[in-house]
Design an enzyme around this catalytic site. Structure first.
Site, PDB file in Angstrom:
ATOM      1  N   SER A   1      17.155 -11.773   1.131  1.00 44.22           N
ATOM      2  CA  SER A   1      16.044 -10.855   0.908  1.00 44.22           C
ATOM      3  C   SER A   1      15.057 -11.503  -0.042  1.00 44.22           C
ATOM      4  CB  SER A   1      16.558  -9.537   0.339  1.00 44.22           C
ATOM      5  OG  SER A   1      16.877  -9.702  -1.013  1.00 44.22           O
TER       6      SER A   1
ATOM      7  N   ASP B   1      13.598  -0.305   5.706  1.00 43.19           N
ATOM      8  CA  ASP B   1      14.261   0.581   4.751  1.00 43.19           C
ATOM      9  C   ASP B   1      13.384   1.758   4.342  1.00 43.19           C
ATOM     10  OD1 ASP B   1      15.996  -1.685   4.705  1.00 43.19           O
ATOM     11  OD2 ASP B   1      16.700  -1.071   2.722  1.00 43.19           O
TER      12      ASP B   1
ATOM     13  N   ARG C   1       7.109  -4.439 -11.871  1.00 44.03           N
ATOM     14  CA  ARG C   1       7.626  -3.086 -11.707  1.00 44.03           C
ATOM     15  C   ARG C   1       6.884  -2.014 -12.514  1.00 44.03           C
ATOM     16  NH1 ARG C   1       8.361  -4.751  -7.840  1.00 44.03           N
ATOM     17  NH2 ARG C   1      10.253  -5.539  -6.866  1.00 44.03           N
TER      18      ARG C   1
ATOM     19  N   ASP D   1      15.898  -3.460 -10.167  1.00 45.74           N
ATOM     20  CA  ASP D   1      14.618  -2.826  -9.917  1.00 45.74           C
ATOM     21  C   ASP D   1      14.672  -1.320  -9.998  1.00 45.74           C
ATOM     22  OD1 ASP D   1      13.193  -5.116  -9.777  1.00 45.74           O
ATOM     23  OD2 ASP D   1      13.478  -5.375  -7.632  1.00 45.74           O
TER      24      ASP D   1
END
Lengths: 416, 416, 416, 416
Positions: free
Chosen positions: D187, D25, D104, D133
């Site tokens: 994922s 990605d 994050r 996210d």
């Protein structure tokens, strides 16, 4: 929403129910929507604002509205929206009684009912892109279903109408009657519960509001020099009767009660506030509000509630009320959580019953006394003159046990 | 506490520091404690009440007090106790500004300092067995250490002094000067922050308070017919200056500021309330309070706080403030949790800074405007006339995402 | 309570219903109460503890009980007390599932029913003066009415029975059978929901619990080496069926479901905790608990609740659950506030329905999957592979509007 | 953000710092951004995930990154982000330890530092448009300043790359190395604190997770048959040392402590959960998490905190912790309210100090004992065998006063 910009090339875009005020903005939106290819039904809710509803009807028709609805929602506004707010003692950020917020779901609900009944695909409104009302309006719609067209957030629209001048030009060009009196240097929103004033010269948070701003309440300086004394009777946390003690006059339907309290509060200049508040959208704004009847009810309800409700139940209910006020302000009336909280608050009000006497005078509400068949107040128990069913020695144990923790918490001892 | 009843047979029971008011009750307690075998030190705190301190001193000495302390605590009362309450917007059950509660830890702290300094084993007070003050007083003591003698909870005492008549007889017998003016048909407690009135004829929650009850504030009906406009300047959430806008007069020490606000509020009849409240001890009681300066400050602080504090910080701080008010009311000032909460609230006030203009008039406080170097208000951002750094389209996404939950929550759909 | 010490001189003091365990303490209390002049009715509740009820009955009769009640409360304990706790996810101080607390109001309620039915003036219990149970027991009584005799808080009693030796001597003197097996070096309390262990050698918070302490759960080290997989079906937030997936066996009455979960949890060593907790009375105590079935249900309920309940409703319900757990721990089941909170929580559970699969293994509960006809989980909406009815662009607006406040809050910028 | 679609016609669009993972990605995004006309700097944070950082660096360079940053943030991740979460007992919706959320702001902070240092106008990331996210990442950016490019929310991008197949084709066309091993049917996101698994076959909330999913923890069934016993020492609410009691081995830097706890927890299969959670964006999603070290610390910290913190302080702190967890989950680390709450929680931890012994075994953490120089546990006070400085009679008064309210609240009496 299917983005309207791509729909320009289509001739039958469907029907829009537009919340129409009769003013310049929504008249331009009406015409613009027609230009864009929509059939427009206008809808104007009577929630107690001063308005020439007939003139608005004619104006909408003359501007090409396919159908015009003027709906008197005053009774349901009081019973289904104001009353639950009274039960909740709903107050936003400790000051604002939420007069605008509480009207929005009431107005939007009927608009959606009309949309369904008329088979319209869209609803539309003239609320601006920076305010709370767009959210209150649209969250109700999303909860209850249809598609929304919000012109003030559509670039084609808001880039075309940058200032009032553009609206005026467009109006002239399209035969929309232009207001002859100059616009007040602020905007206002009125309903049965309150009038709010904001923007324009009020945007400077330091400058004082002009004395002639207020329309619903008398200037306390010019109010009568003697108070009016009222008695309000409650059942399940809502007023069921108001009586003017001296005159003996009374009202006993929700709409009459609330209107009469507005009249009394208005006469004495009750319920004016000037605040800076936090919008849901994240910015601070300055608003001036006058809420005459709502302010009287807030105080009266608080009094009868404390008189009849257990202390700890009230503490929990108080927390729920704060949450309710936030939901209401943010537009979440038709959310699962607001439905849940309203249910809980309603439950808490089961024995909130009795009469409160109060006076209104020069902008202020004074509670004078209260009585209730469901009072938890025990005159003998609390009396300083009678021992009653109470052993003072018990307090010694109570205090000592409450202090057990302190003995361990050395941190306290640093104070000396 | 070693139960005093067994101590009767002992001749040197030790020294008691008695919180002494000069009134009939504590004069009788003084003599009774001596009779019981204690050495008595009297202590009278000046926290702003109207009192003949010299006369009280002489009276105590004449009744056999071993030592007499008259302590001026006014400045520390304002700075260390009232100011944190202002920062917290401390208000009990949505109405009571806690004027009595906040004085108790201030008074008790000094009493304990005196007890330590004088080597006394006990402290004593005249608070009754049904009230909040016994708890507020004693929790402070337990937190800070010594033993307590609470005569109104000792059967030997309270069974002997059942009514006022017994006290009068005892007084006459022991040469205690008896008040010549008849006692008011209620009891009151006064300090710099407020006067409270309760019991007696006020115990009937329905009967209105007599007009001549109030000592600190003018009857709003008799107050001046034009407002006074004040400007209060805050820093870290506490006032640092008050200015009379027209007269130009200003005050800038804590005690002067607070006293001046009392004067202004009192002149205009500001801060009267009549409530039923929930005592910590579980009963409901009726209280009437007048808090002139405190009421002005409550409103002014609320205004500058909302202007300068982030919305979500304020929401959390508001919850802490509710807890703080309960602790204060219940007497937990010197508890680990209250210390913690005061710290957090103090932290929240770091940028609560700026000036508020307000008027006081006929019992009411009106906020007129505000300004601050630390304002989070962004006039351009909020403006209806300027787009500013804000894209209206963002609101669409904001609203839609907020509504995602509603689509799933079928329960909402039942409304139509 | 009319203080029993003055009642010694009276021959017919009335009837006491004594919560009787059959053990040394309450046997001595039985005899002592008779000595004091009371008629004693004993009452022993079967709430699932392992006990020889017949032997206890005979013992009470032989010690002179006027009447003996053995009551099987297991079904109502599960349905009326454990189930509401499961709905509330009631957990005290993040760890304790309240197995003792929840039994107290159930036991006390029946005791009072017996007192009324038998015309007894008093109820009595053997709970100690430092614990929570005296409070849980007595608050229920005060809520529901009668007078209480708590021997462990009566000086005549507790000064006579300072240690176990005094009880033993008294027992021997009065023909009370003395236990032949030595007492365990800790005390325990057992019911259908859990066993708690405290005091004795456990009072040292540092020392590890002995391996042979636990009676209800297997040592995880000795538990089976392969898990059992269960499916629990919920309706309105309570289990209505449990199925052993492999064996196909199932249970569907409340008592059977709970007992079966105890069996499964016990077999796999599920639900052991060792904590220090805060008693209502202000001190910290160390307790060891094993709650096999309750622990399984806590996890399963949490899972189905999050699956079927709106996020924001759950957030409010979570706060109410924390309050409920505190009330339950402190003994306030029969308080106005607890009644209110139970009502609200019950309302929140209306659509908490569906099946949870889980495995139990070596002390742990693993959630494996869930399904529900009332799920608010939308597989298409959340899918990473399907766009569904969701426009990613909306998130941009959502995020930007959420960040509007940050731009003003300069304080944030100091981080870099 | 200046909408990138209009920027296509411009040749020097400026510099983007892209959070680059080395995967398909973000490799496609890198190339696409270049195609769009940006200079791209890649940034890859080492927060403890298993990764070939060298390979990622080379890959980025080969794809045309102007500059490549590989940053080891592990130590600051533990000290500045995980430690405050441990202090807060941060847990989302009662189950999730927030391993992704807490990483994050740590990652984004450094990215912005790089953007400033390199004079970049934009930051970019590969987070999808439905997840949390993107919000966590971007709220940090908005708080700390720069412009964001989120390709998965740009129609030109996401309409071009509808499925993995489109990415693969694009990769092949642009010389981006395509992964040879087939993608797992879910994922995952890994860091020092946890690995999360979601989407793909896990999107069906009923289907069980495959046994081979977990990478960080052993299957409890295959874990050692005897426990490891650890002692963790805390100071100010954070661990300062961990010791393996039998082996005597210990660690005392934050990163070493946390890594060692991961190793121990992983070996014993500790910290696996399978939940449905509520995303900030309003949808429910299913996630599977393994948090070995974090789970051990959560339990150990809870234990030492309850041991050393006053009950009521903890109650307030618990409420703040719930709020903190929500902020953390929603991405508000760098918000004024989160900064405020972290400050308050940090203050509460001042005396959270001492040692906890625990065992880890077959997926479970068992607390065994604790000790502390700052304990508020008073062994004598709580003892059943010693009366200590406690008068049982006090409990009578305590209970009776707590019951005063009940006598009035008739509603309670309906229970019988």
């Amino acid at each position: 929403m299917a983005s309207p910009k791509f729909l320009i090339f289509n001739f039958t875009l469907g029907t829009v129910v537009l919340a129409y005020s009769g003013g310049l903005d929504t008249s331009c939106i009406l015409v613009w929507l027609k230009e864009e290819g929509y059939d427009v039904i206008t809808y104007l809710a009577n929630i107690g604002q001063v308005e020439d509803f007939d003139a608005a009807k004619k104006k909408a028709e003359s501007l090409g509205a396919k159908k015009v609805f003027i709906e008197d929602l005053r009774a349901e506004f009081v019973e289904e929206f104001i009353w639950p707010s009274v039960q909740a003692s709903a107050i936003y950020e400790d000051r604002y009684l939420l007069g605008t917020s509480v009207a929005r779901p009431c107005i939007a609900r009927r608009q959606i009912q009309i949309a369904r009944q008329e088979g319209a695909q869209y609803v539309s409104h003239g609320a601006t892109g920076k305010g709370n009302d767009q959210i209150r309006f649209e969250l109700t719609c999303y909860a209850l279903y249809p598609e929304i067209i919000a012109p003030w957030r559509i670039p084609e629209f808001y880039n075309r109408f940058v200032g009032r001048k553009d609206l005026m030009e467009y109006a002239e060009k399209h035969g929309i009657p232009v207001p002859v009196t100059p616009k007040a240097p602020w905007s206002m929103d009125a309903n049965l519960m309150h009038i709010s004033y904001e923007s324009g010269i009020l945007e400077n948070p330091k400058s004082h509001a002009p004395a002639d701003l207020y329309l619903m309440t008398k200037n306390p300086e010019d109010a009568p020099n003697s108070p009016d004394v009222l008695e309000i009777e409650f059942k399940k946390g809502v007023p069921i009767k108001v009586t003017h003690v001296k005159e003996g006059k009374s009202k006993d339907t929700p709409l009459d009660i609330f209107s009469y309290l507005n009249e009394m509060g208005g006469r004495h200049g009750v319920g004016r506030i000037d605040i800076v508040e936090n919008r849901f959208i994240g910015m601070k704004s300055r608003g001036i509000y006058e809420t005459p009847g709502g302010t009287i009810l807030y105080h009266a309800h608080l009094d009868i509630e404390t008189f009849t409700m257990d202390r700890e139940v009230r503490r929990i209910k108080q927390g729920l009320g704060v949450k309710f006020a936030e939901m209401l302000y943010n537009g979440f009336w038709y959310s699962p959580e607001c439905e849940f909280v309203r249910h809980c608050i309603d439950k808490s009000q089961e024995s909130v019953e009795g009469k409160v006497q109060l006076s209104v005078f020069k902008g202020q509400v004074y509670i004078l006394g209260r009585e209730s068949p469901k009072s938890l107040y025990n005159e003998e128990l609390v009396s300083m003159d009678v021992q009653g069913d109470y052993d003072p020695c018990d307090a010694s144990g109570f205090i000592k046990i409450n202090a057990v923790r302190f003995v361990e918490a050395v941190s306290c001892k640093q104070y000396m």
